[in-house]
Design a protein around this motif. Structure first.
Motif, PDB file in Angstrom:
ATOM      1  N   THR A   1       0.780   6.248  11.355  1.00 47.66           N
ATOM      2  CA  THR A   1       0.580   5.742  10.005  1.00 47.66           C
ATOM      3  C   THR A   1       1.907   5.412   9.347  1.00 47.66           C
ATOM      4  O   THR A   1       2.967   5.884   9.764  1.00 47.66           O
ATOM      5  CB  THR A   1      -0.159   6.775   9.134  1.00 47.66           C
TER       6      THR A   1
ATOM      7  N   SER B   1      -4.688   4.986   3.681  1.00 50.52           N
ATOM      8  CA  SER B   1      -4.344   5.147   5.091  1.00 50.52           C
ATOM      9  C   SER B   1      -4.007   3.770   5.626  1.00 50.52           C
ATOM     10  O   SER B   1      -4.773   2.815   5.429  1.00 50.52           O
ATOM     11  CB  SER B   1      -5.514   5.744   5.881  1.00 50.52           C
TER      12      SER B   1
ATOM     13  N   GLY C   1      -6.053  -1.502   7.084  1.00 53.55           N
ATOM     14  CA  GLY C   1      -5.990  -0.160   6.530  1.00 53.55           C
ATOM     15  C   GLY C   1      -7.198   0.133   5.655  1.00 53.55           C
ATOM     16  O   GLY C   1      -8.092  -0.717   5.491  1.00 53.55           O
TER      17      GLY C   1
END
Length: 743
Positions: free
Chosen positions: A674, A716, A725
């Motif tokens: 991430t 995220s 995302g």
């Protein structure tokens, strides 16, 4: 509590005789009744009447009213509570939750306790108290950052009463929701007993569409539950209260929409990674449902010995969380999602990947304490004290399965992908005490202490086939730790209307054993972390109590911070918990109220905070000076409410609230999957309410998120379809109405 004291008066609001004065509330932050204005602790108290009037039914609704309170939430069932910035993304909670002094949140971290905190409906509460800063000396493990305290309305042995209410609400470009709630109070046995039963059922409108499943308004939710309480005064000086509460919170889909994200380039995210791609939509083939079920059963027995009160609280609580997630698009590496990874590795082509995650915690608690009666003296000076012992035992289980499913019809493929199941046991014991000695009529110091220990063990089972091979059971792992905690709180009443106080307090969160990871040996247990809190506060009433000021400055040193770190294995990344350096949280909090004229109340709450790592944390992907996640640098709200008499015995009111949430940062990076620590933009929003009420009837209309703001609450950088995302936003503009009747 003495039998002669009316049961309904316990912890009740202390009414102010001057209708043009700021209201004063009685709280039990120190496990004894005190005016909120006199407590040498940072306490926010919201009465049940105010919770009802402002439609504040969950923790998400309280953020604008409580300085230093922040939440991280991707859906309605999983909420991480953050007080004074203590958040590093770990699995154990830093904020305790209690109902009438009964701990209800898991103390261990083995079942994702940080995001599985109970989120009870606020209906028929006497008040909510939010205690900011460490509360571990009186409330034990997990309260190192603060405490959420639900105080319920006890049965009233003096009269029959009840209420019913119903409401309807609709979200902009979304669906409809509504609520039905009610309670009844019945005294019997000639004023020696009463029973009070409350129930609620609330539907939250959905507003996120799923094109992949041709569904609209997918993220609807339902929250329903009940509470039953029996109060008995069998003989003078003895009070027995038996209470049961149960609640279920169901969510049909997570509150996530697709944003540009950075799934392909997490180390060099694009400038527009937070941009919404297709409006309030999120494409997932598999359902993303979740269920949060919580219950607590307890017996509270008080015996007044006329020099002290002996209290026994015996309780059993359980928390059950069930989640079904579409993990197909979640990345195991930059540009590589689970659908392709699992499919190509084991099944010869892309698959859908569904994740089933169930966590359960059963919790037994026993507290026995003795507290002095108000007015006790020592050497001619007032001397208040409390002492006791506490024990808890938790049994937990965490089940995680991945199911490979055919993209054509979502049937589960064979052989099975496999999963893990972890069983855990935690025991905690403690002795605690606090003494408050009044050296002068206007000056006193409270000294608190607690010595406690915890022991834990866990064992992991693996289930076949593709990810973990044949069924197997890992050896049991154990951990033990203990700590001594303390607090010192001097306060000085400069006058009847002005008090300054200081507080030095430590907090504690237990360590524990890590989940056994396939193919990796000797993963150490993680140790406890600890907070040391320094604060100074001023409370003052001015201009004949028409103005109240509550300002606190604080500095918290967070030591041995528990952090999640990623362990890469042959079957993908696993998260283990470790300890990494430290962090500092410092800031200023304020609550201001002003009644400039009869019927008009102006209030302002807010905080400025600076929360950062003080050392590099490589396991976390954080560097010295990085801000801790999901903590706004500034949050503030202003409310104006005007009440006036209309006709007969009816009063009308209108109120408006403006709230501002400053910039925050998302979670730290995990294994390069991430984006590291994306900055989330600030936002502001408003709400309006208007109503008509008397002692029996009330009718209210409301609008929330007046400007239809897209305030970002979670991010995220991967997980969306097509390597996008996902992000969560505050609920769109919602318009509704509620009617109530009392009898």
């Amino acid at each position: 509590m003495p039998a002669s004291a009316p049961a309904a008066a316990v912890g009740s609001a202390a009414p102010v005789t001057n209708a043009s004065a700021v209201e004063s509330i009685v709280v039990t932050a120190n496990k004894r009744r005190e005016r909120q204005r006199d407590v040498a602790n940072s306490v926010s108290a919201i009465s049940g009447a105010e919770l009802d009037r402002k439609q504040e039914v969950r923790l998400q609704d309280l953020v604008s009213q409580v300085p230093g309170l922040a939440l991280e939430a991707a859906d309605k069932t999983s909420v991480r509570i953050v007080l004074r910035g203590l958040n590093a993304g770990s699995a154990g909670t830093t904020v305790g939750s209690v109902i009438d002094d009964v701990p209800v949140n898991p103390a261990g971290a083995q079942n994702n306790a940080a995001v599985n905190s109970p989120n009870f409906d606020t209906y028929d509460l006497q008040r909510i108290e939010v205690l900011r800063g460490p509360q571990s000396t009186l409330y034990g493990a997990t309260a190192e950052g603060g405490l959420i305290k639900y105080v319920t309305n006890p049965p009233d042995v003096t009269k029959y009463s009840g209420a019913l209410e119903g409401g309807i609400a609709g979200a902009t470009a979304g669906g409809l929701g509504g609520s039905t709630k009610g309670f009844v109070n019945v005294p019997f046995w000639d004023g020696k007993a009463a029973v009070r039963i409350s129930a609620w059922n609330e539907f939250t409108p959905g507003y996120i569409d799923n094109p992949a499943r041709a569904q609209t308004n997918t993220n609807t939710a339902q929250q329903y539950g009940w509470r039953a309480s029996l109060l008995v005064l069998p003989v003078p000086d003895l009070t027995v209260r038996l209470t049961a509460e149960r609640q279920t919170l169901l969510s049909d889909n997570a509150d996530l929409v697709q944003v540009e994200g950075a799934a392909l380039t997490p180390t060099t995210p694009p400038a527009g990674q937070l941009n919404i791609l297709n409006g309030l939509r999120n494409s997932t083939i598999l359902p993303n449902t979740s269920q949060n079920e919580s219950a607590v059963y307890y017996a509270n027995v008080d015996y007044d010995m006329h020099w002290a009160t002996l209290t026994s609280i015996t309780s059993f609580a359980y928390n059950n969380f069930k989640n079904n997630l579409d993990a197909t698009n979640t990345n195991v590496a930059a540009g590589l999602d689970y659908g392709n990874y699992v499919g190509q590795t084991f099944y010869g082509g892309p698959v859908l990947v569904g994740e089933r995650q169930n966590s359960n915690t059963d919790k037994f608690n026993q507290e026995l304490r003795l507290s002095s009666d108000t007015g006790s003296t020592l050497l001619g000076r007032q001397f208040d004290w409390i002492g006791g012992a506490f024990y808890t035992h938790e049994s937990s289980s965490l089940l995680q399965f991945l199911d490979a499913q055919d993209p054509r019809d979502a049937t589960v493929l064979s052989p099975a992908t496999g999963g893990l199941k972890q069983f855990g046991q935690l025991s905690e014991w403690a002795v605690f005490g606090q003494v408050d000695y009044h050296f002068l009529p206007s000056f006193d110091v409270a000294f608190g202490g607690r010595f406690e220990g915890t022991s834990q063990h866990s064992q992991t089972s693996r289930f076949c086939c593709e990810l973990y091979g044949s069924d197997s059971v890992s050896p049991s792992v154990t951990s033990n730790d203990h700590d001594a905690l303390y607090s010192v709180a001097p306060r000085w009443h400069l006058s009847d209307d002005t008090m300054i106080y200081g507080r030095l307090a430590t907090g504690y969160r237990p360590g524990g054993p890590n989940l056994s990871v396939p193919g990796v040996t000797n993963i150490p247990s993680y140790g406890p972390d600890k907070t040391v809190n320094y604060e100074i506060g001023l409370r003052q009433d001015l201009f004949h109590k028409t103005v109240s000021v509550d300002i606190t400055a604080y500095y918290i040193n967070w030591l041995g911070v528990q952090v999640p770190s990623v362990v890469n294995t042959s079957v993908g990344p696993f998260t283990a918990i470790g300890n990494a350096g430290g962090a500092v949280s410092k800031g200023v909090e304020w609550t201001l109220n002003w009644v400039p004229l009869h019927g008009l109340t102006l209030s302002a709450v807010g905080d400025y905070s600076d929360t950062r790592l003080t050392q590099d944390a490589p396991q976390l992907g954080g560097l010295k000076g990085d801000y801790l996640p999901y903590v706004p640098n500034i949050s503030a709200s202003v409310t104006a409410e005007y009440r006036w008499h209309t006709f007969k015995d009816f009063n009308a009111y209108v109120s408006g609230t403006w709230s501002f949430t400053g910039t925050r940062y998302s979670d730290f990076a995990t294994g390069g999957v991430t984006t590291s620590h994306a900055q989330l933009p600030s936002y502001s929003t408003g709400a309006l309410r208007a109503g008509l009420e008397n002692r029996r009837y009330s009718l209210e209309a409301f609008i929330t998120n007046l400007s239809d703001e897209r305030g970002l609450t979670y991010y995220s950088s991967n997980g969306g379809a097509g390597e996008t995302g996902q992000a969560a936003f505050i609920q769109p503009r919602t318009i509704g109405m509620t009617a109530r009747v009392k009898f």
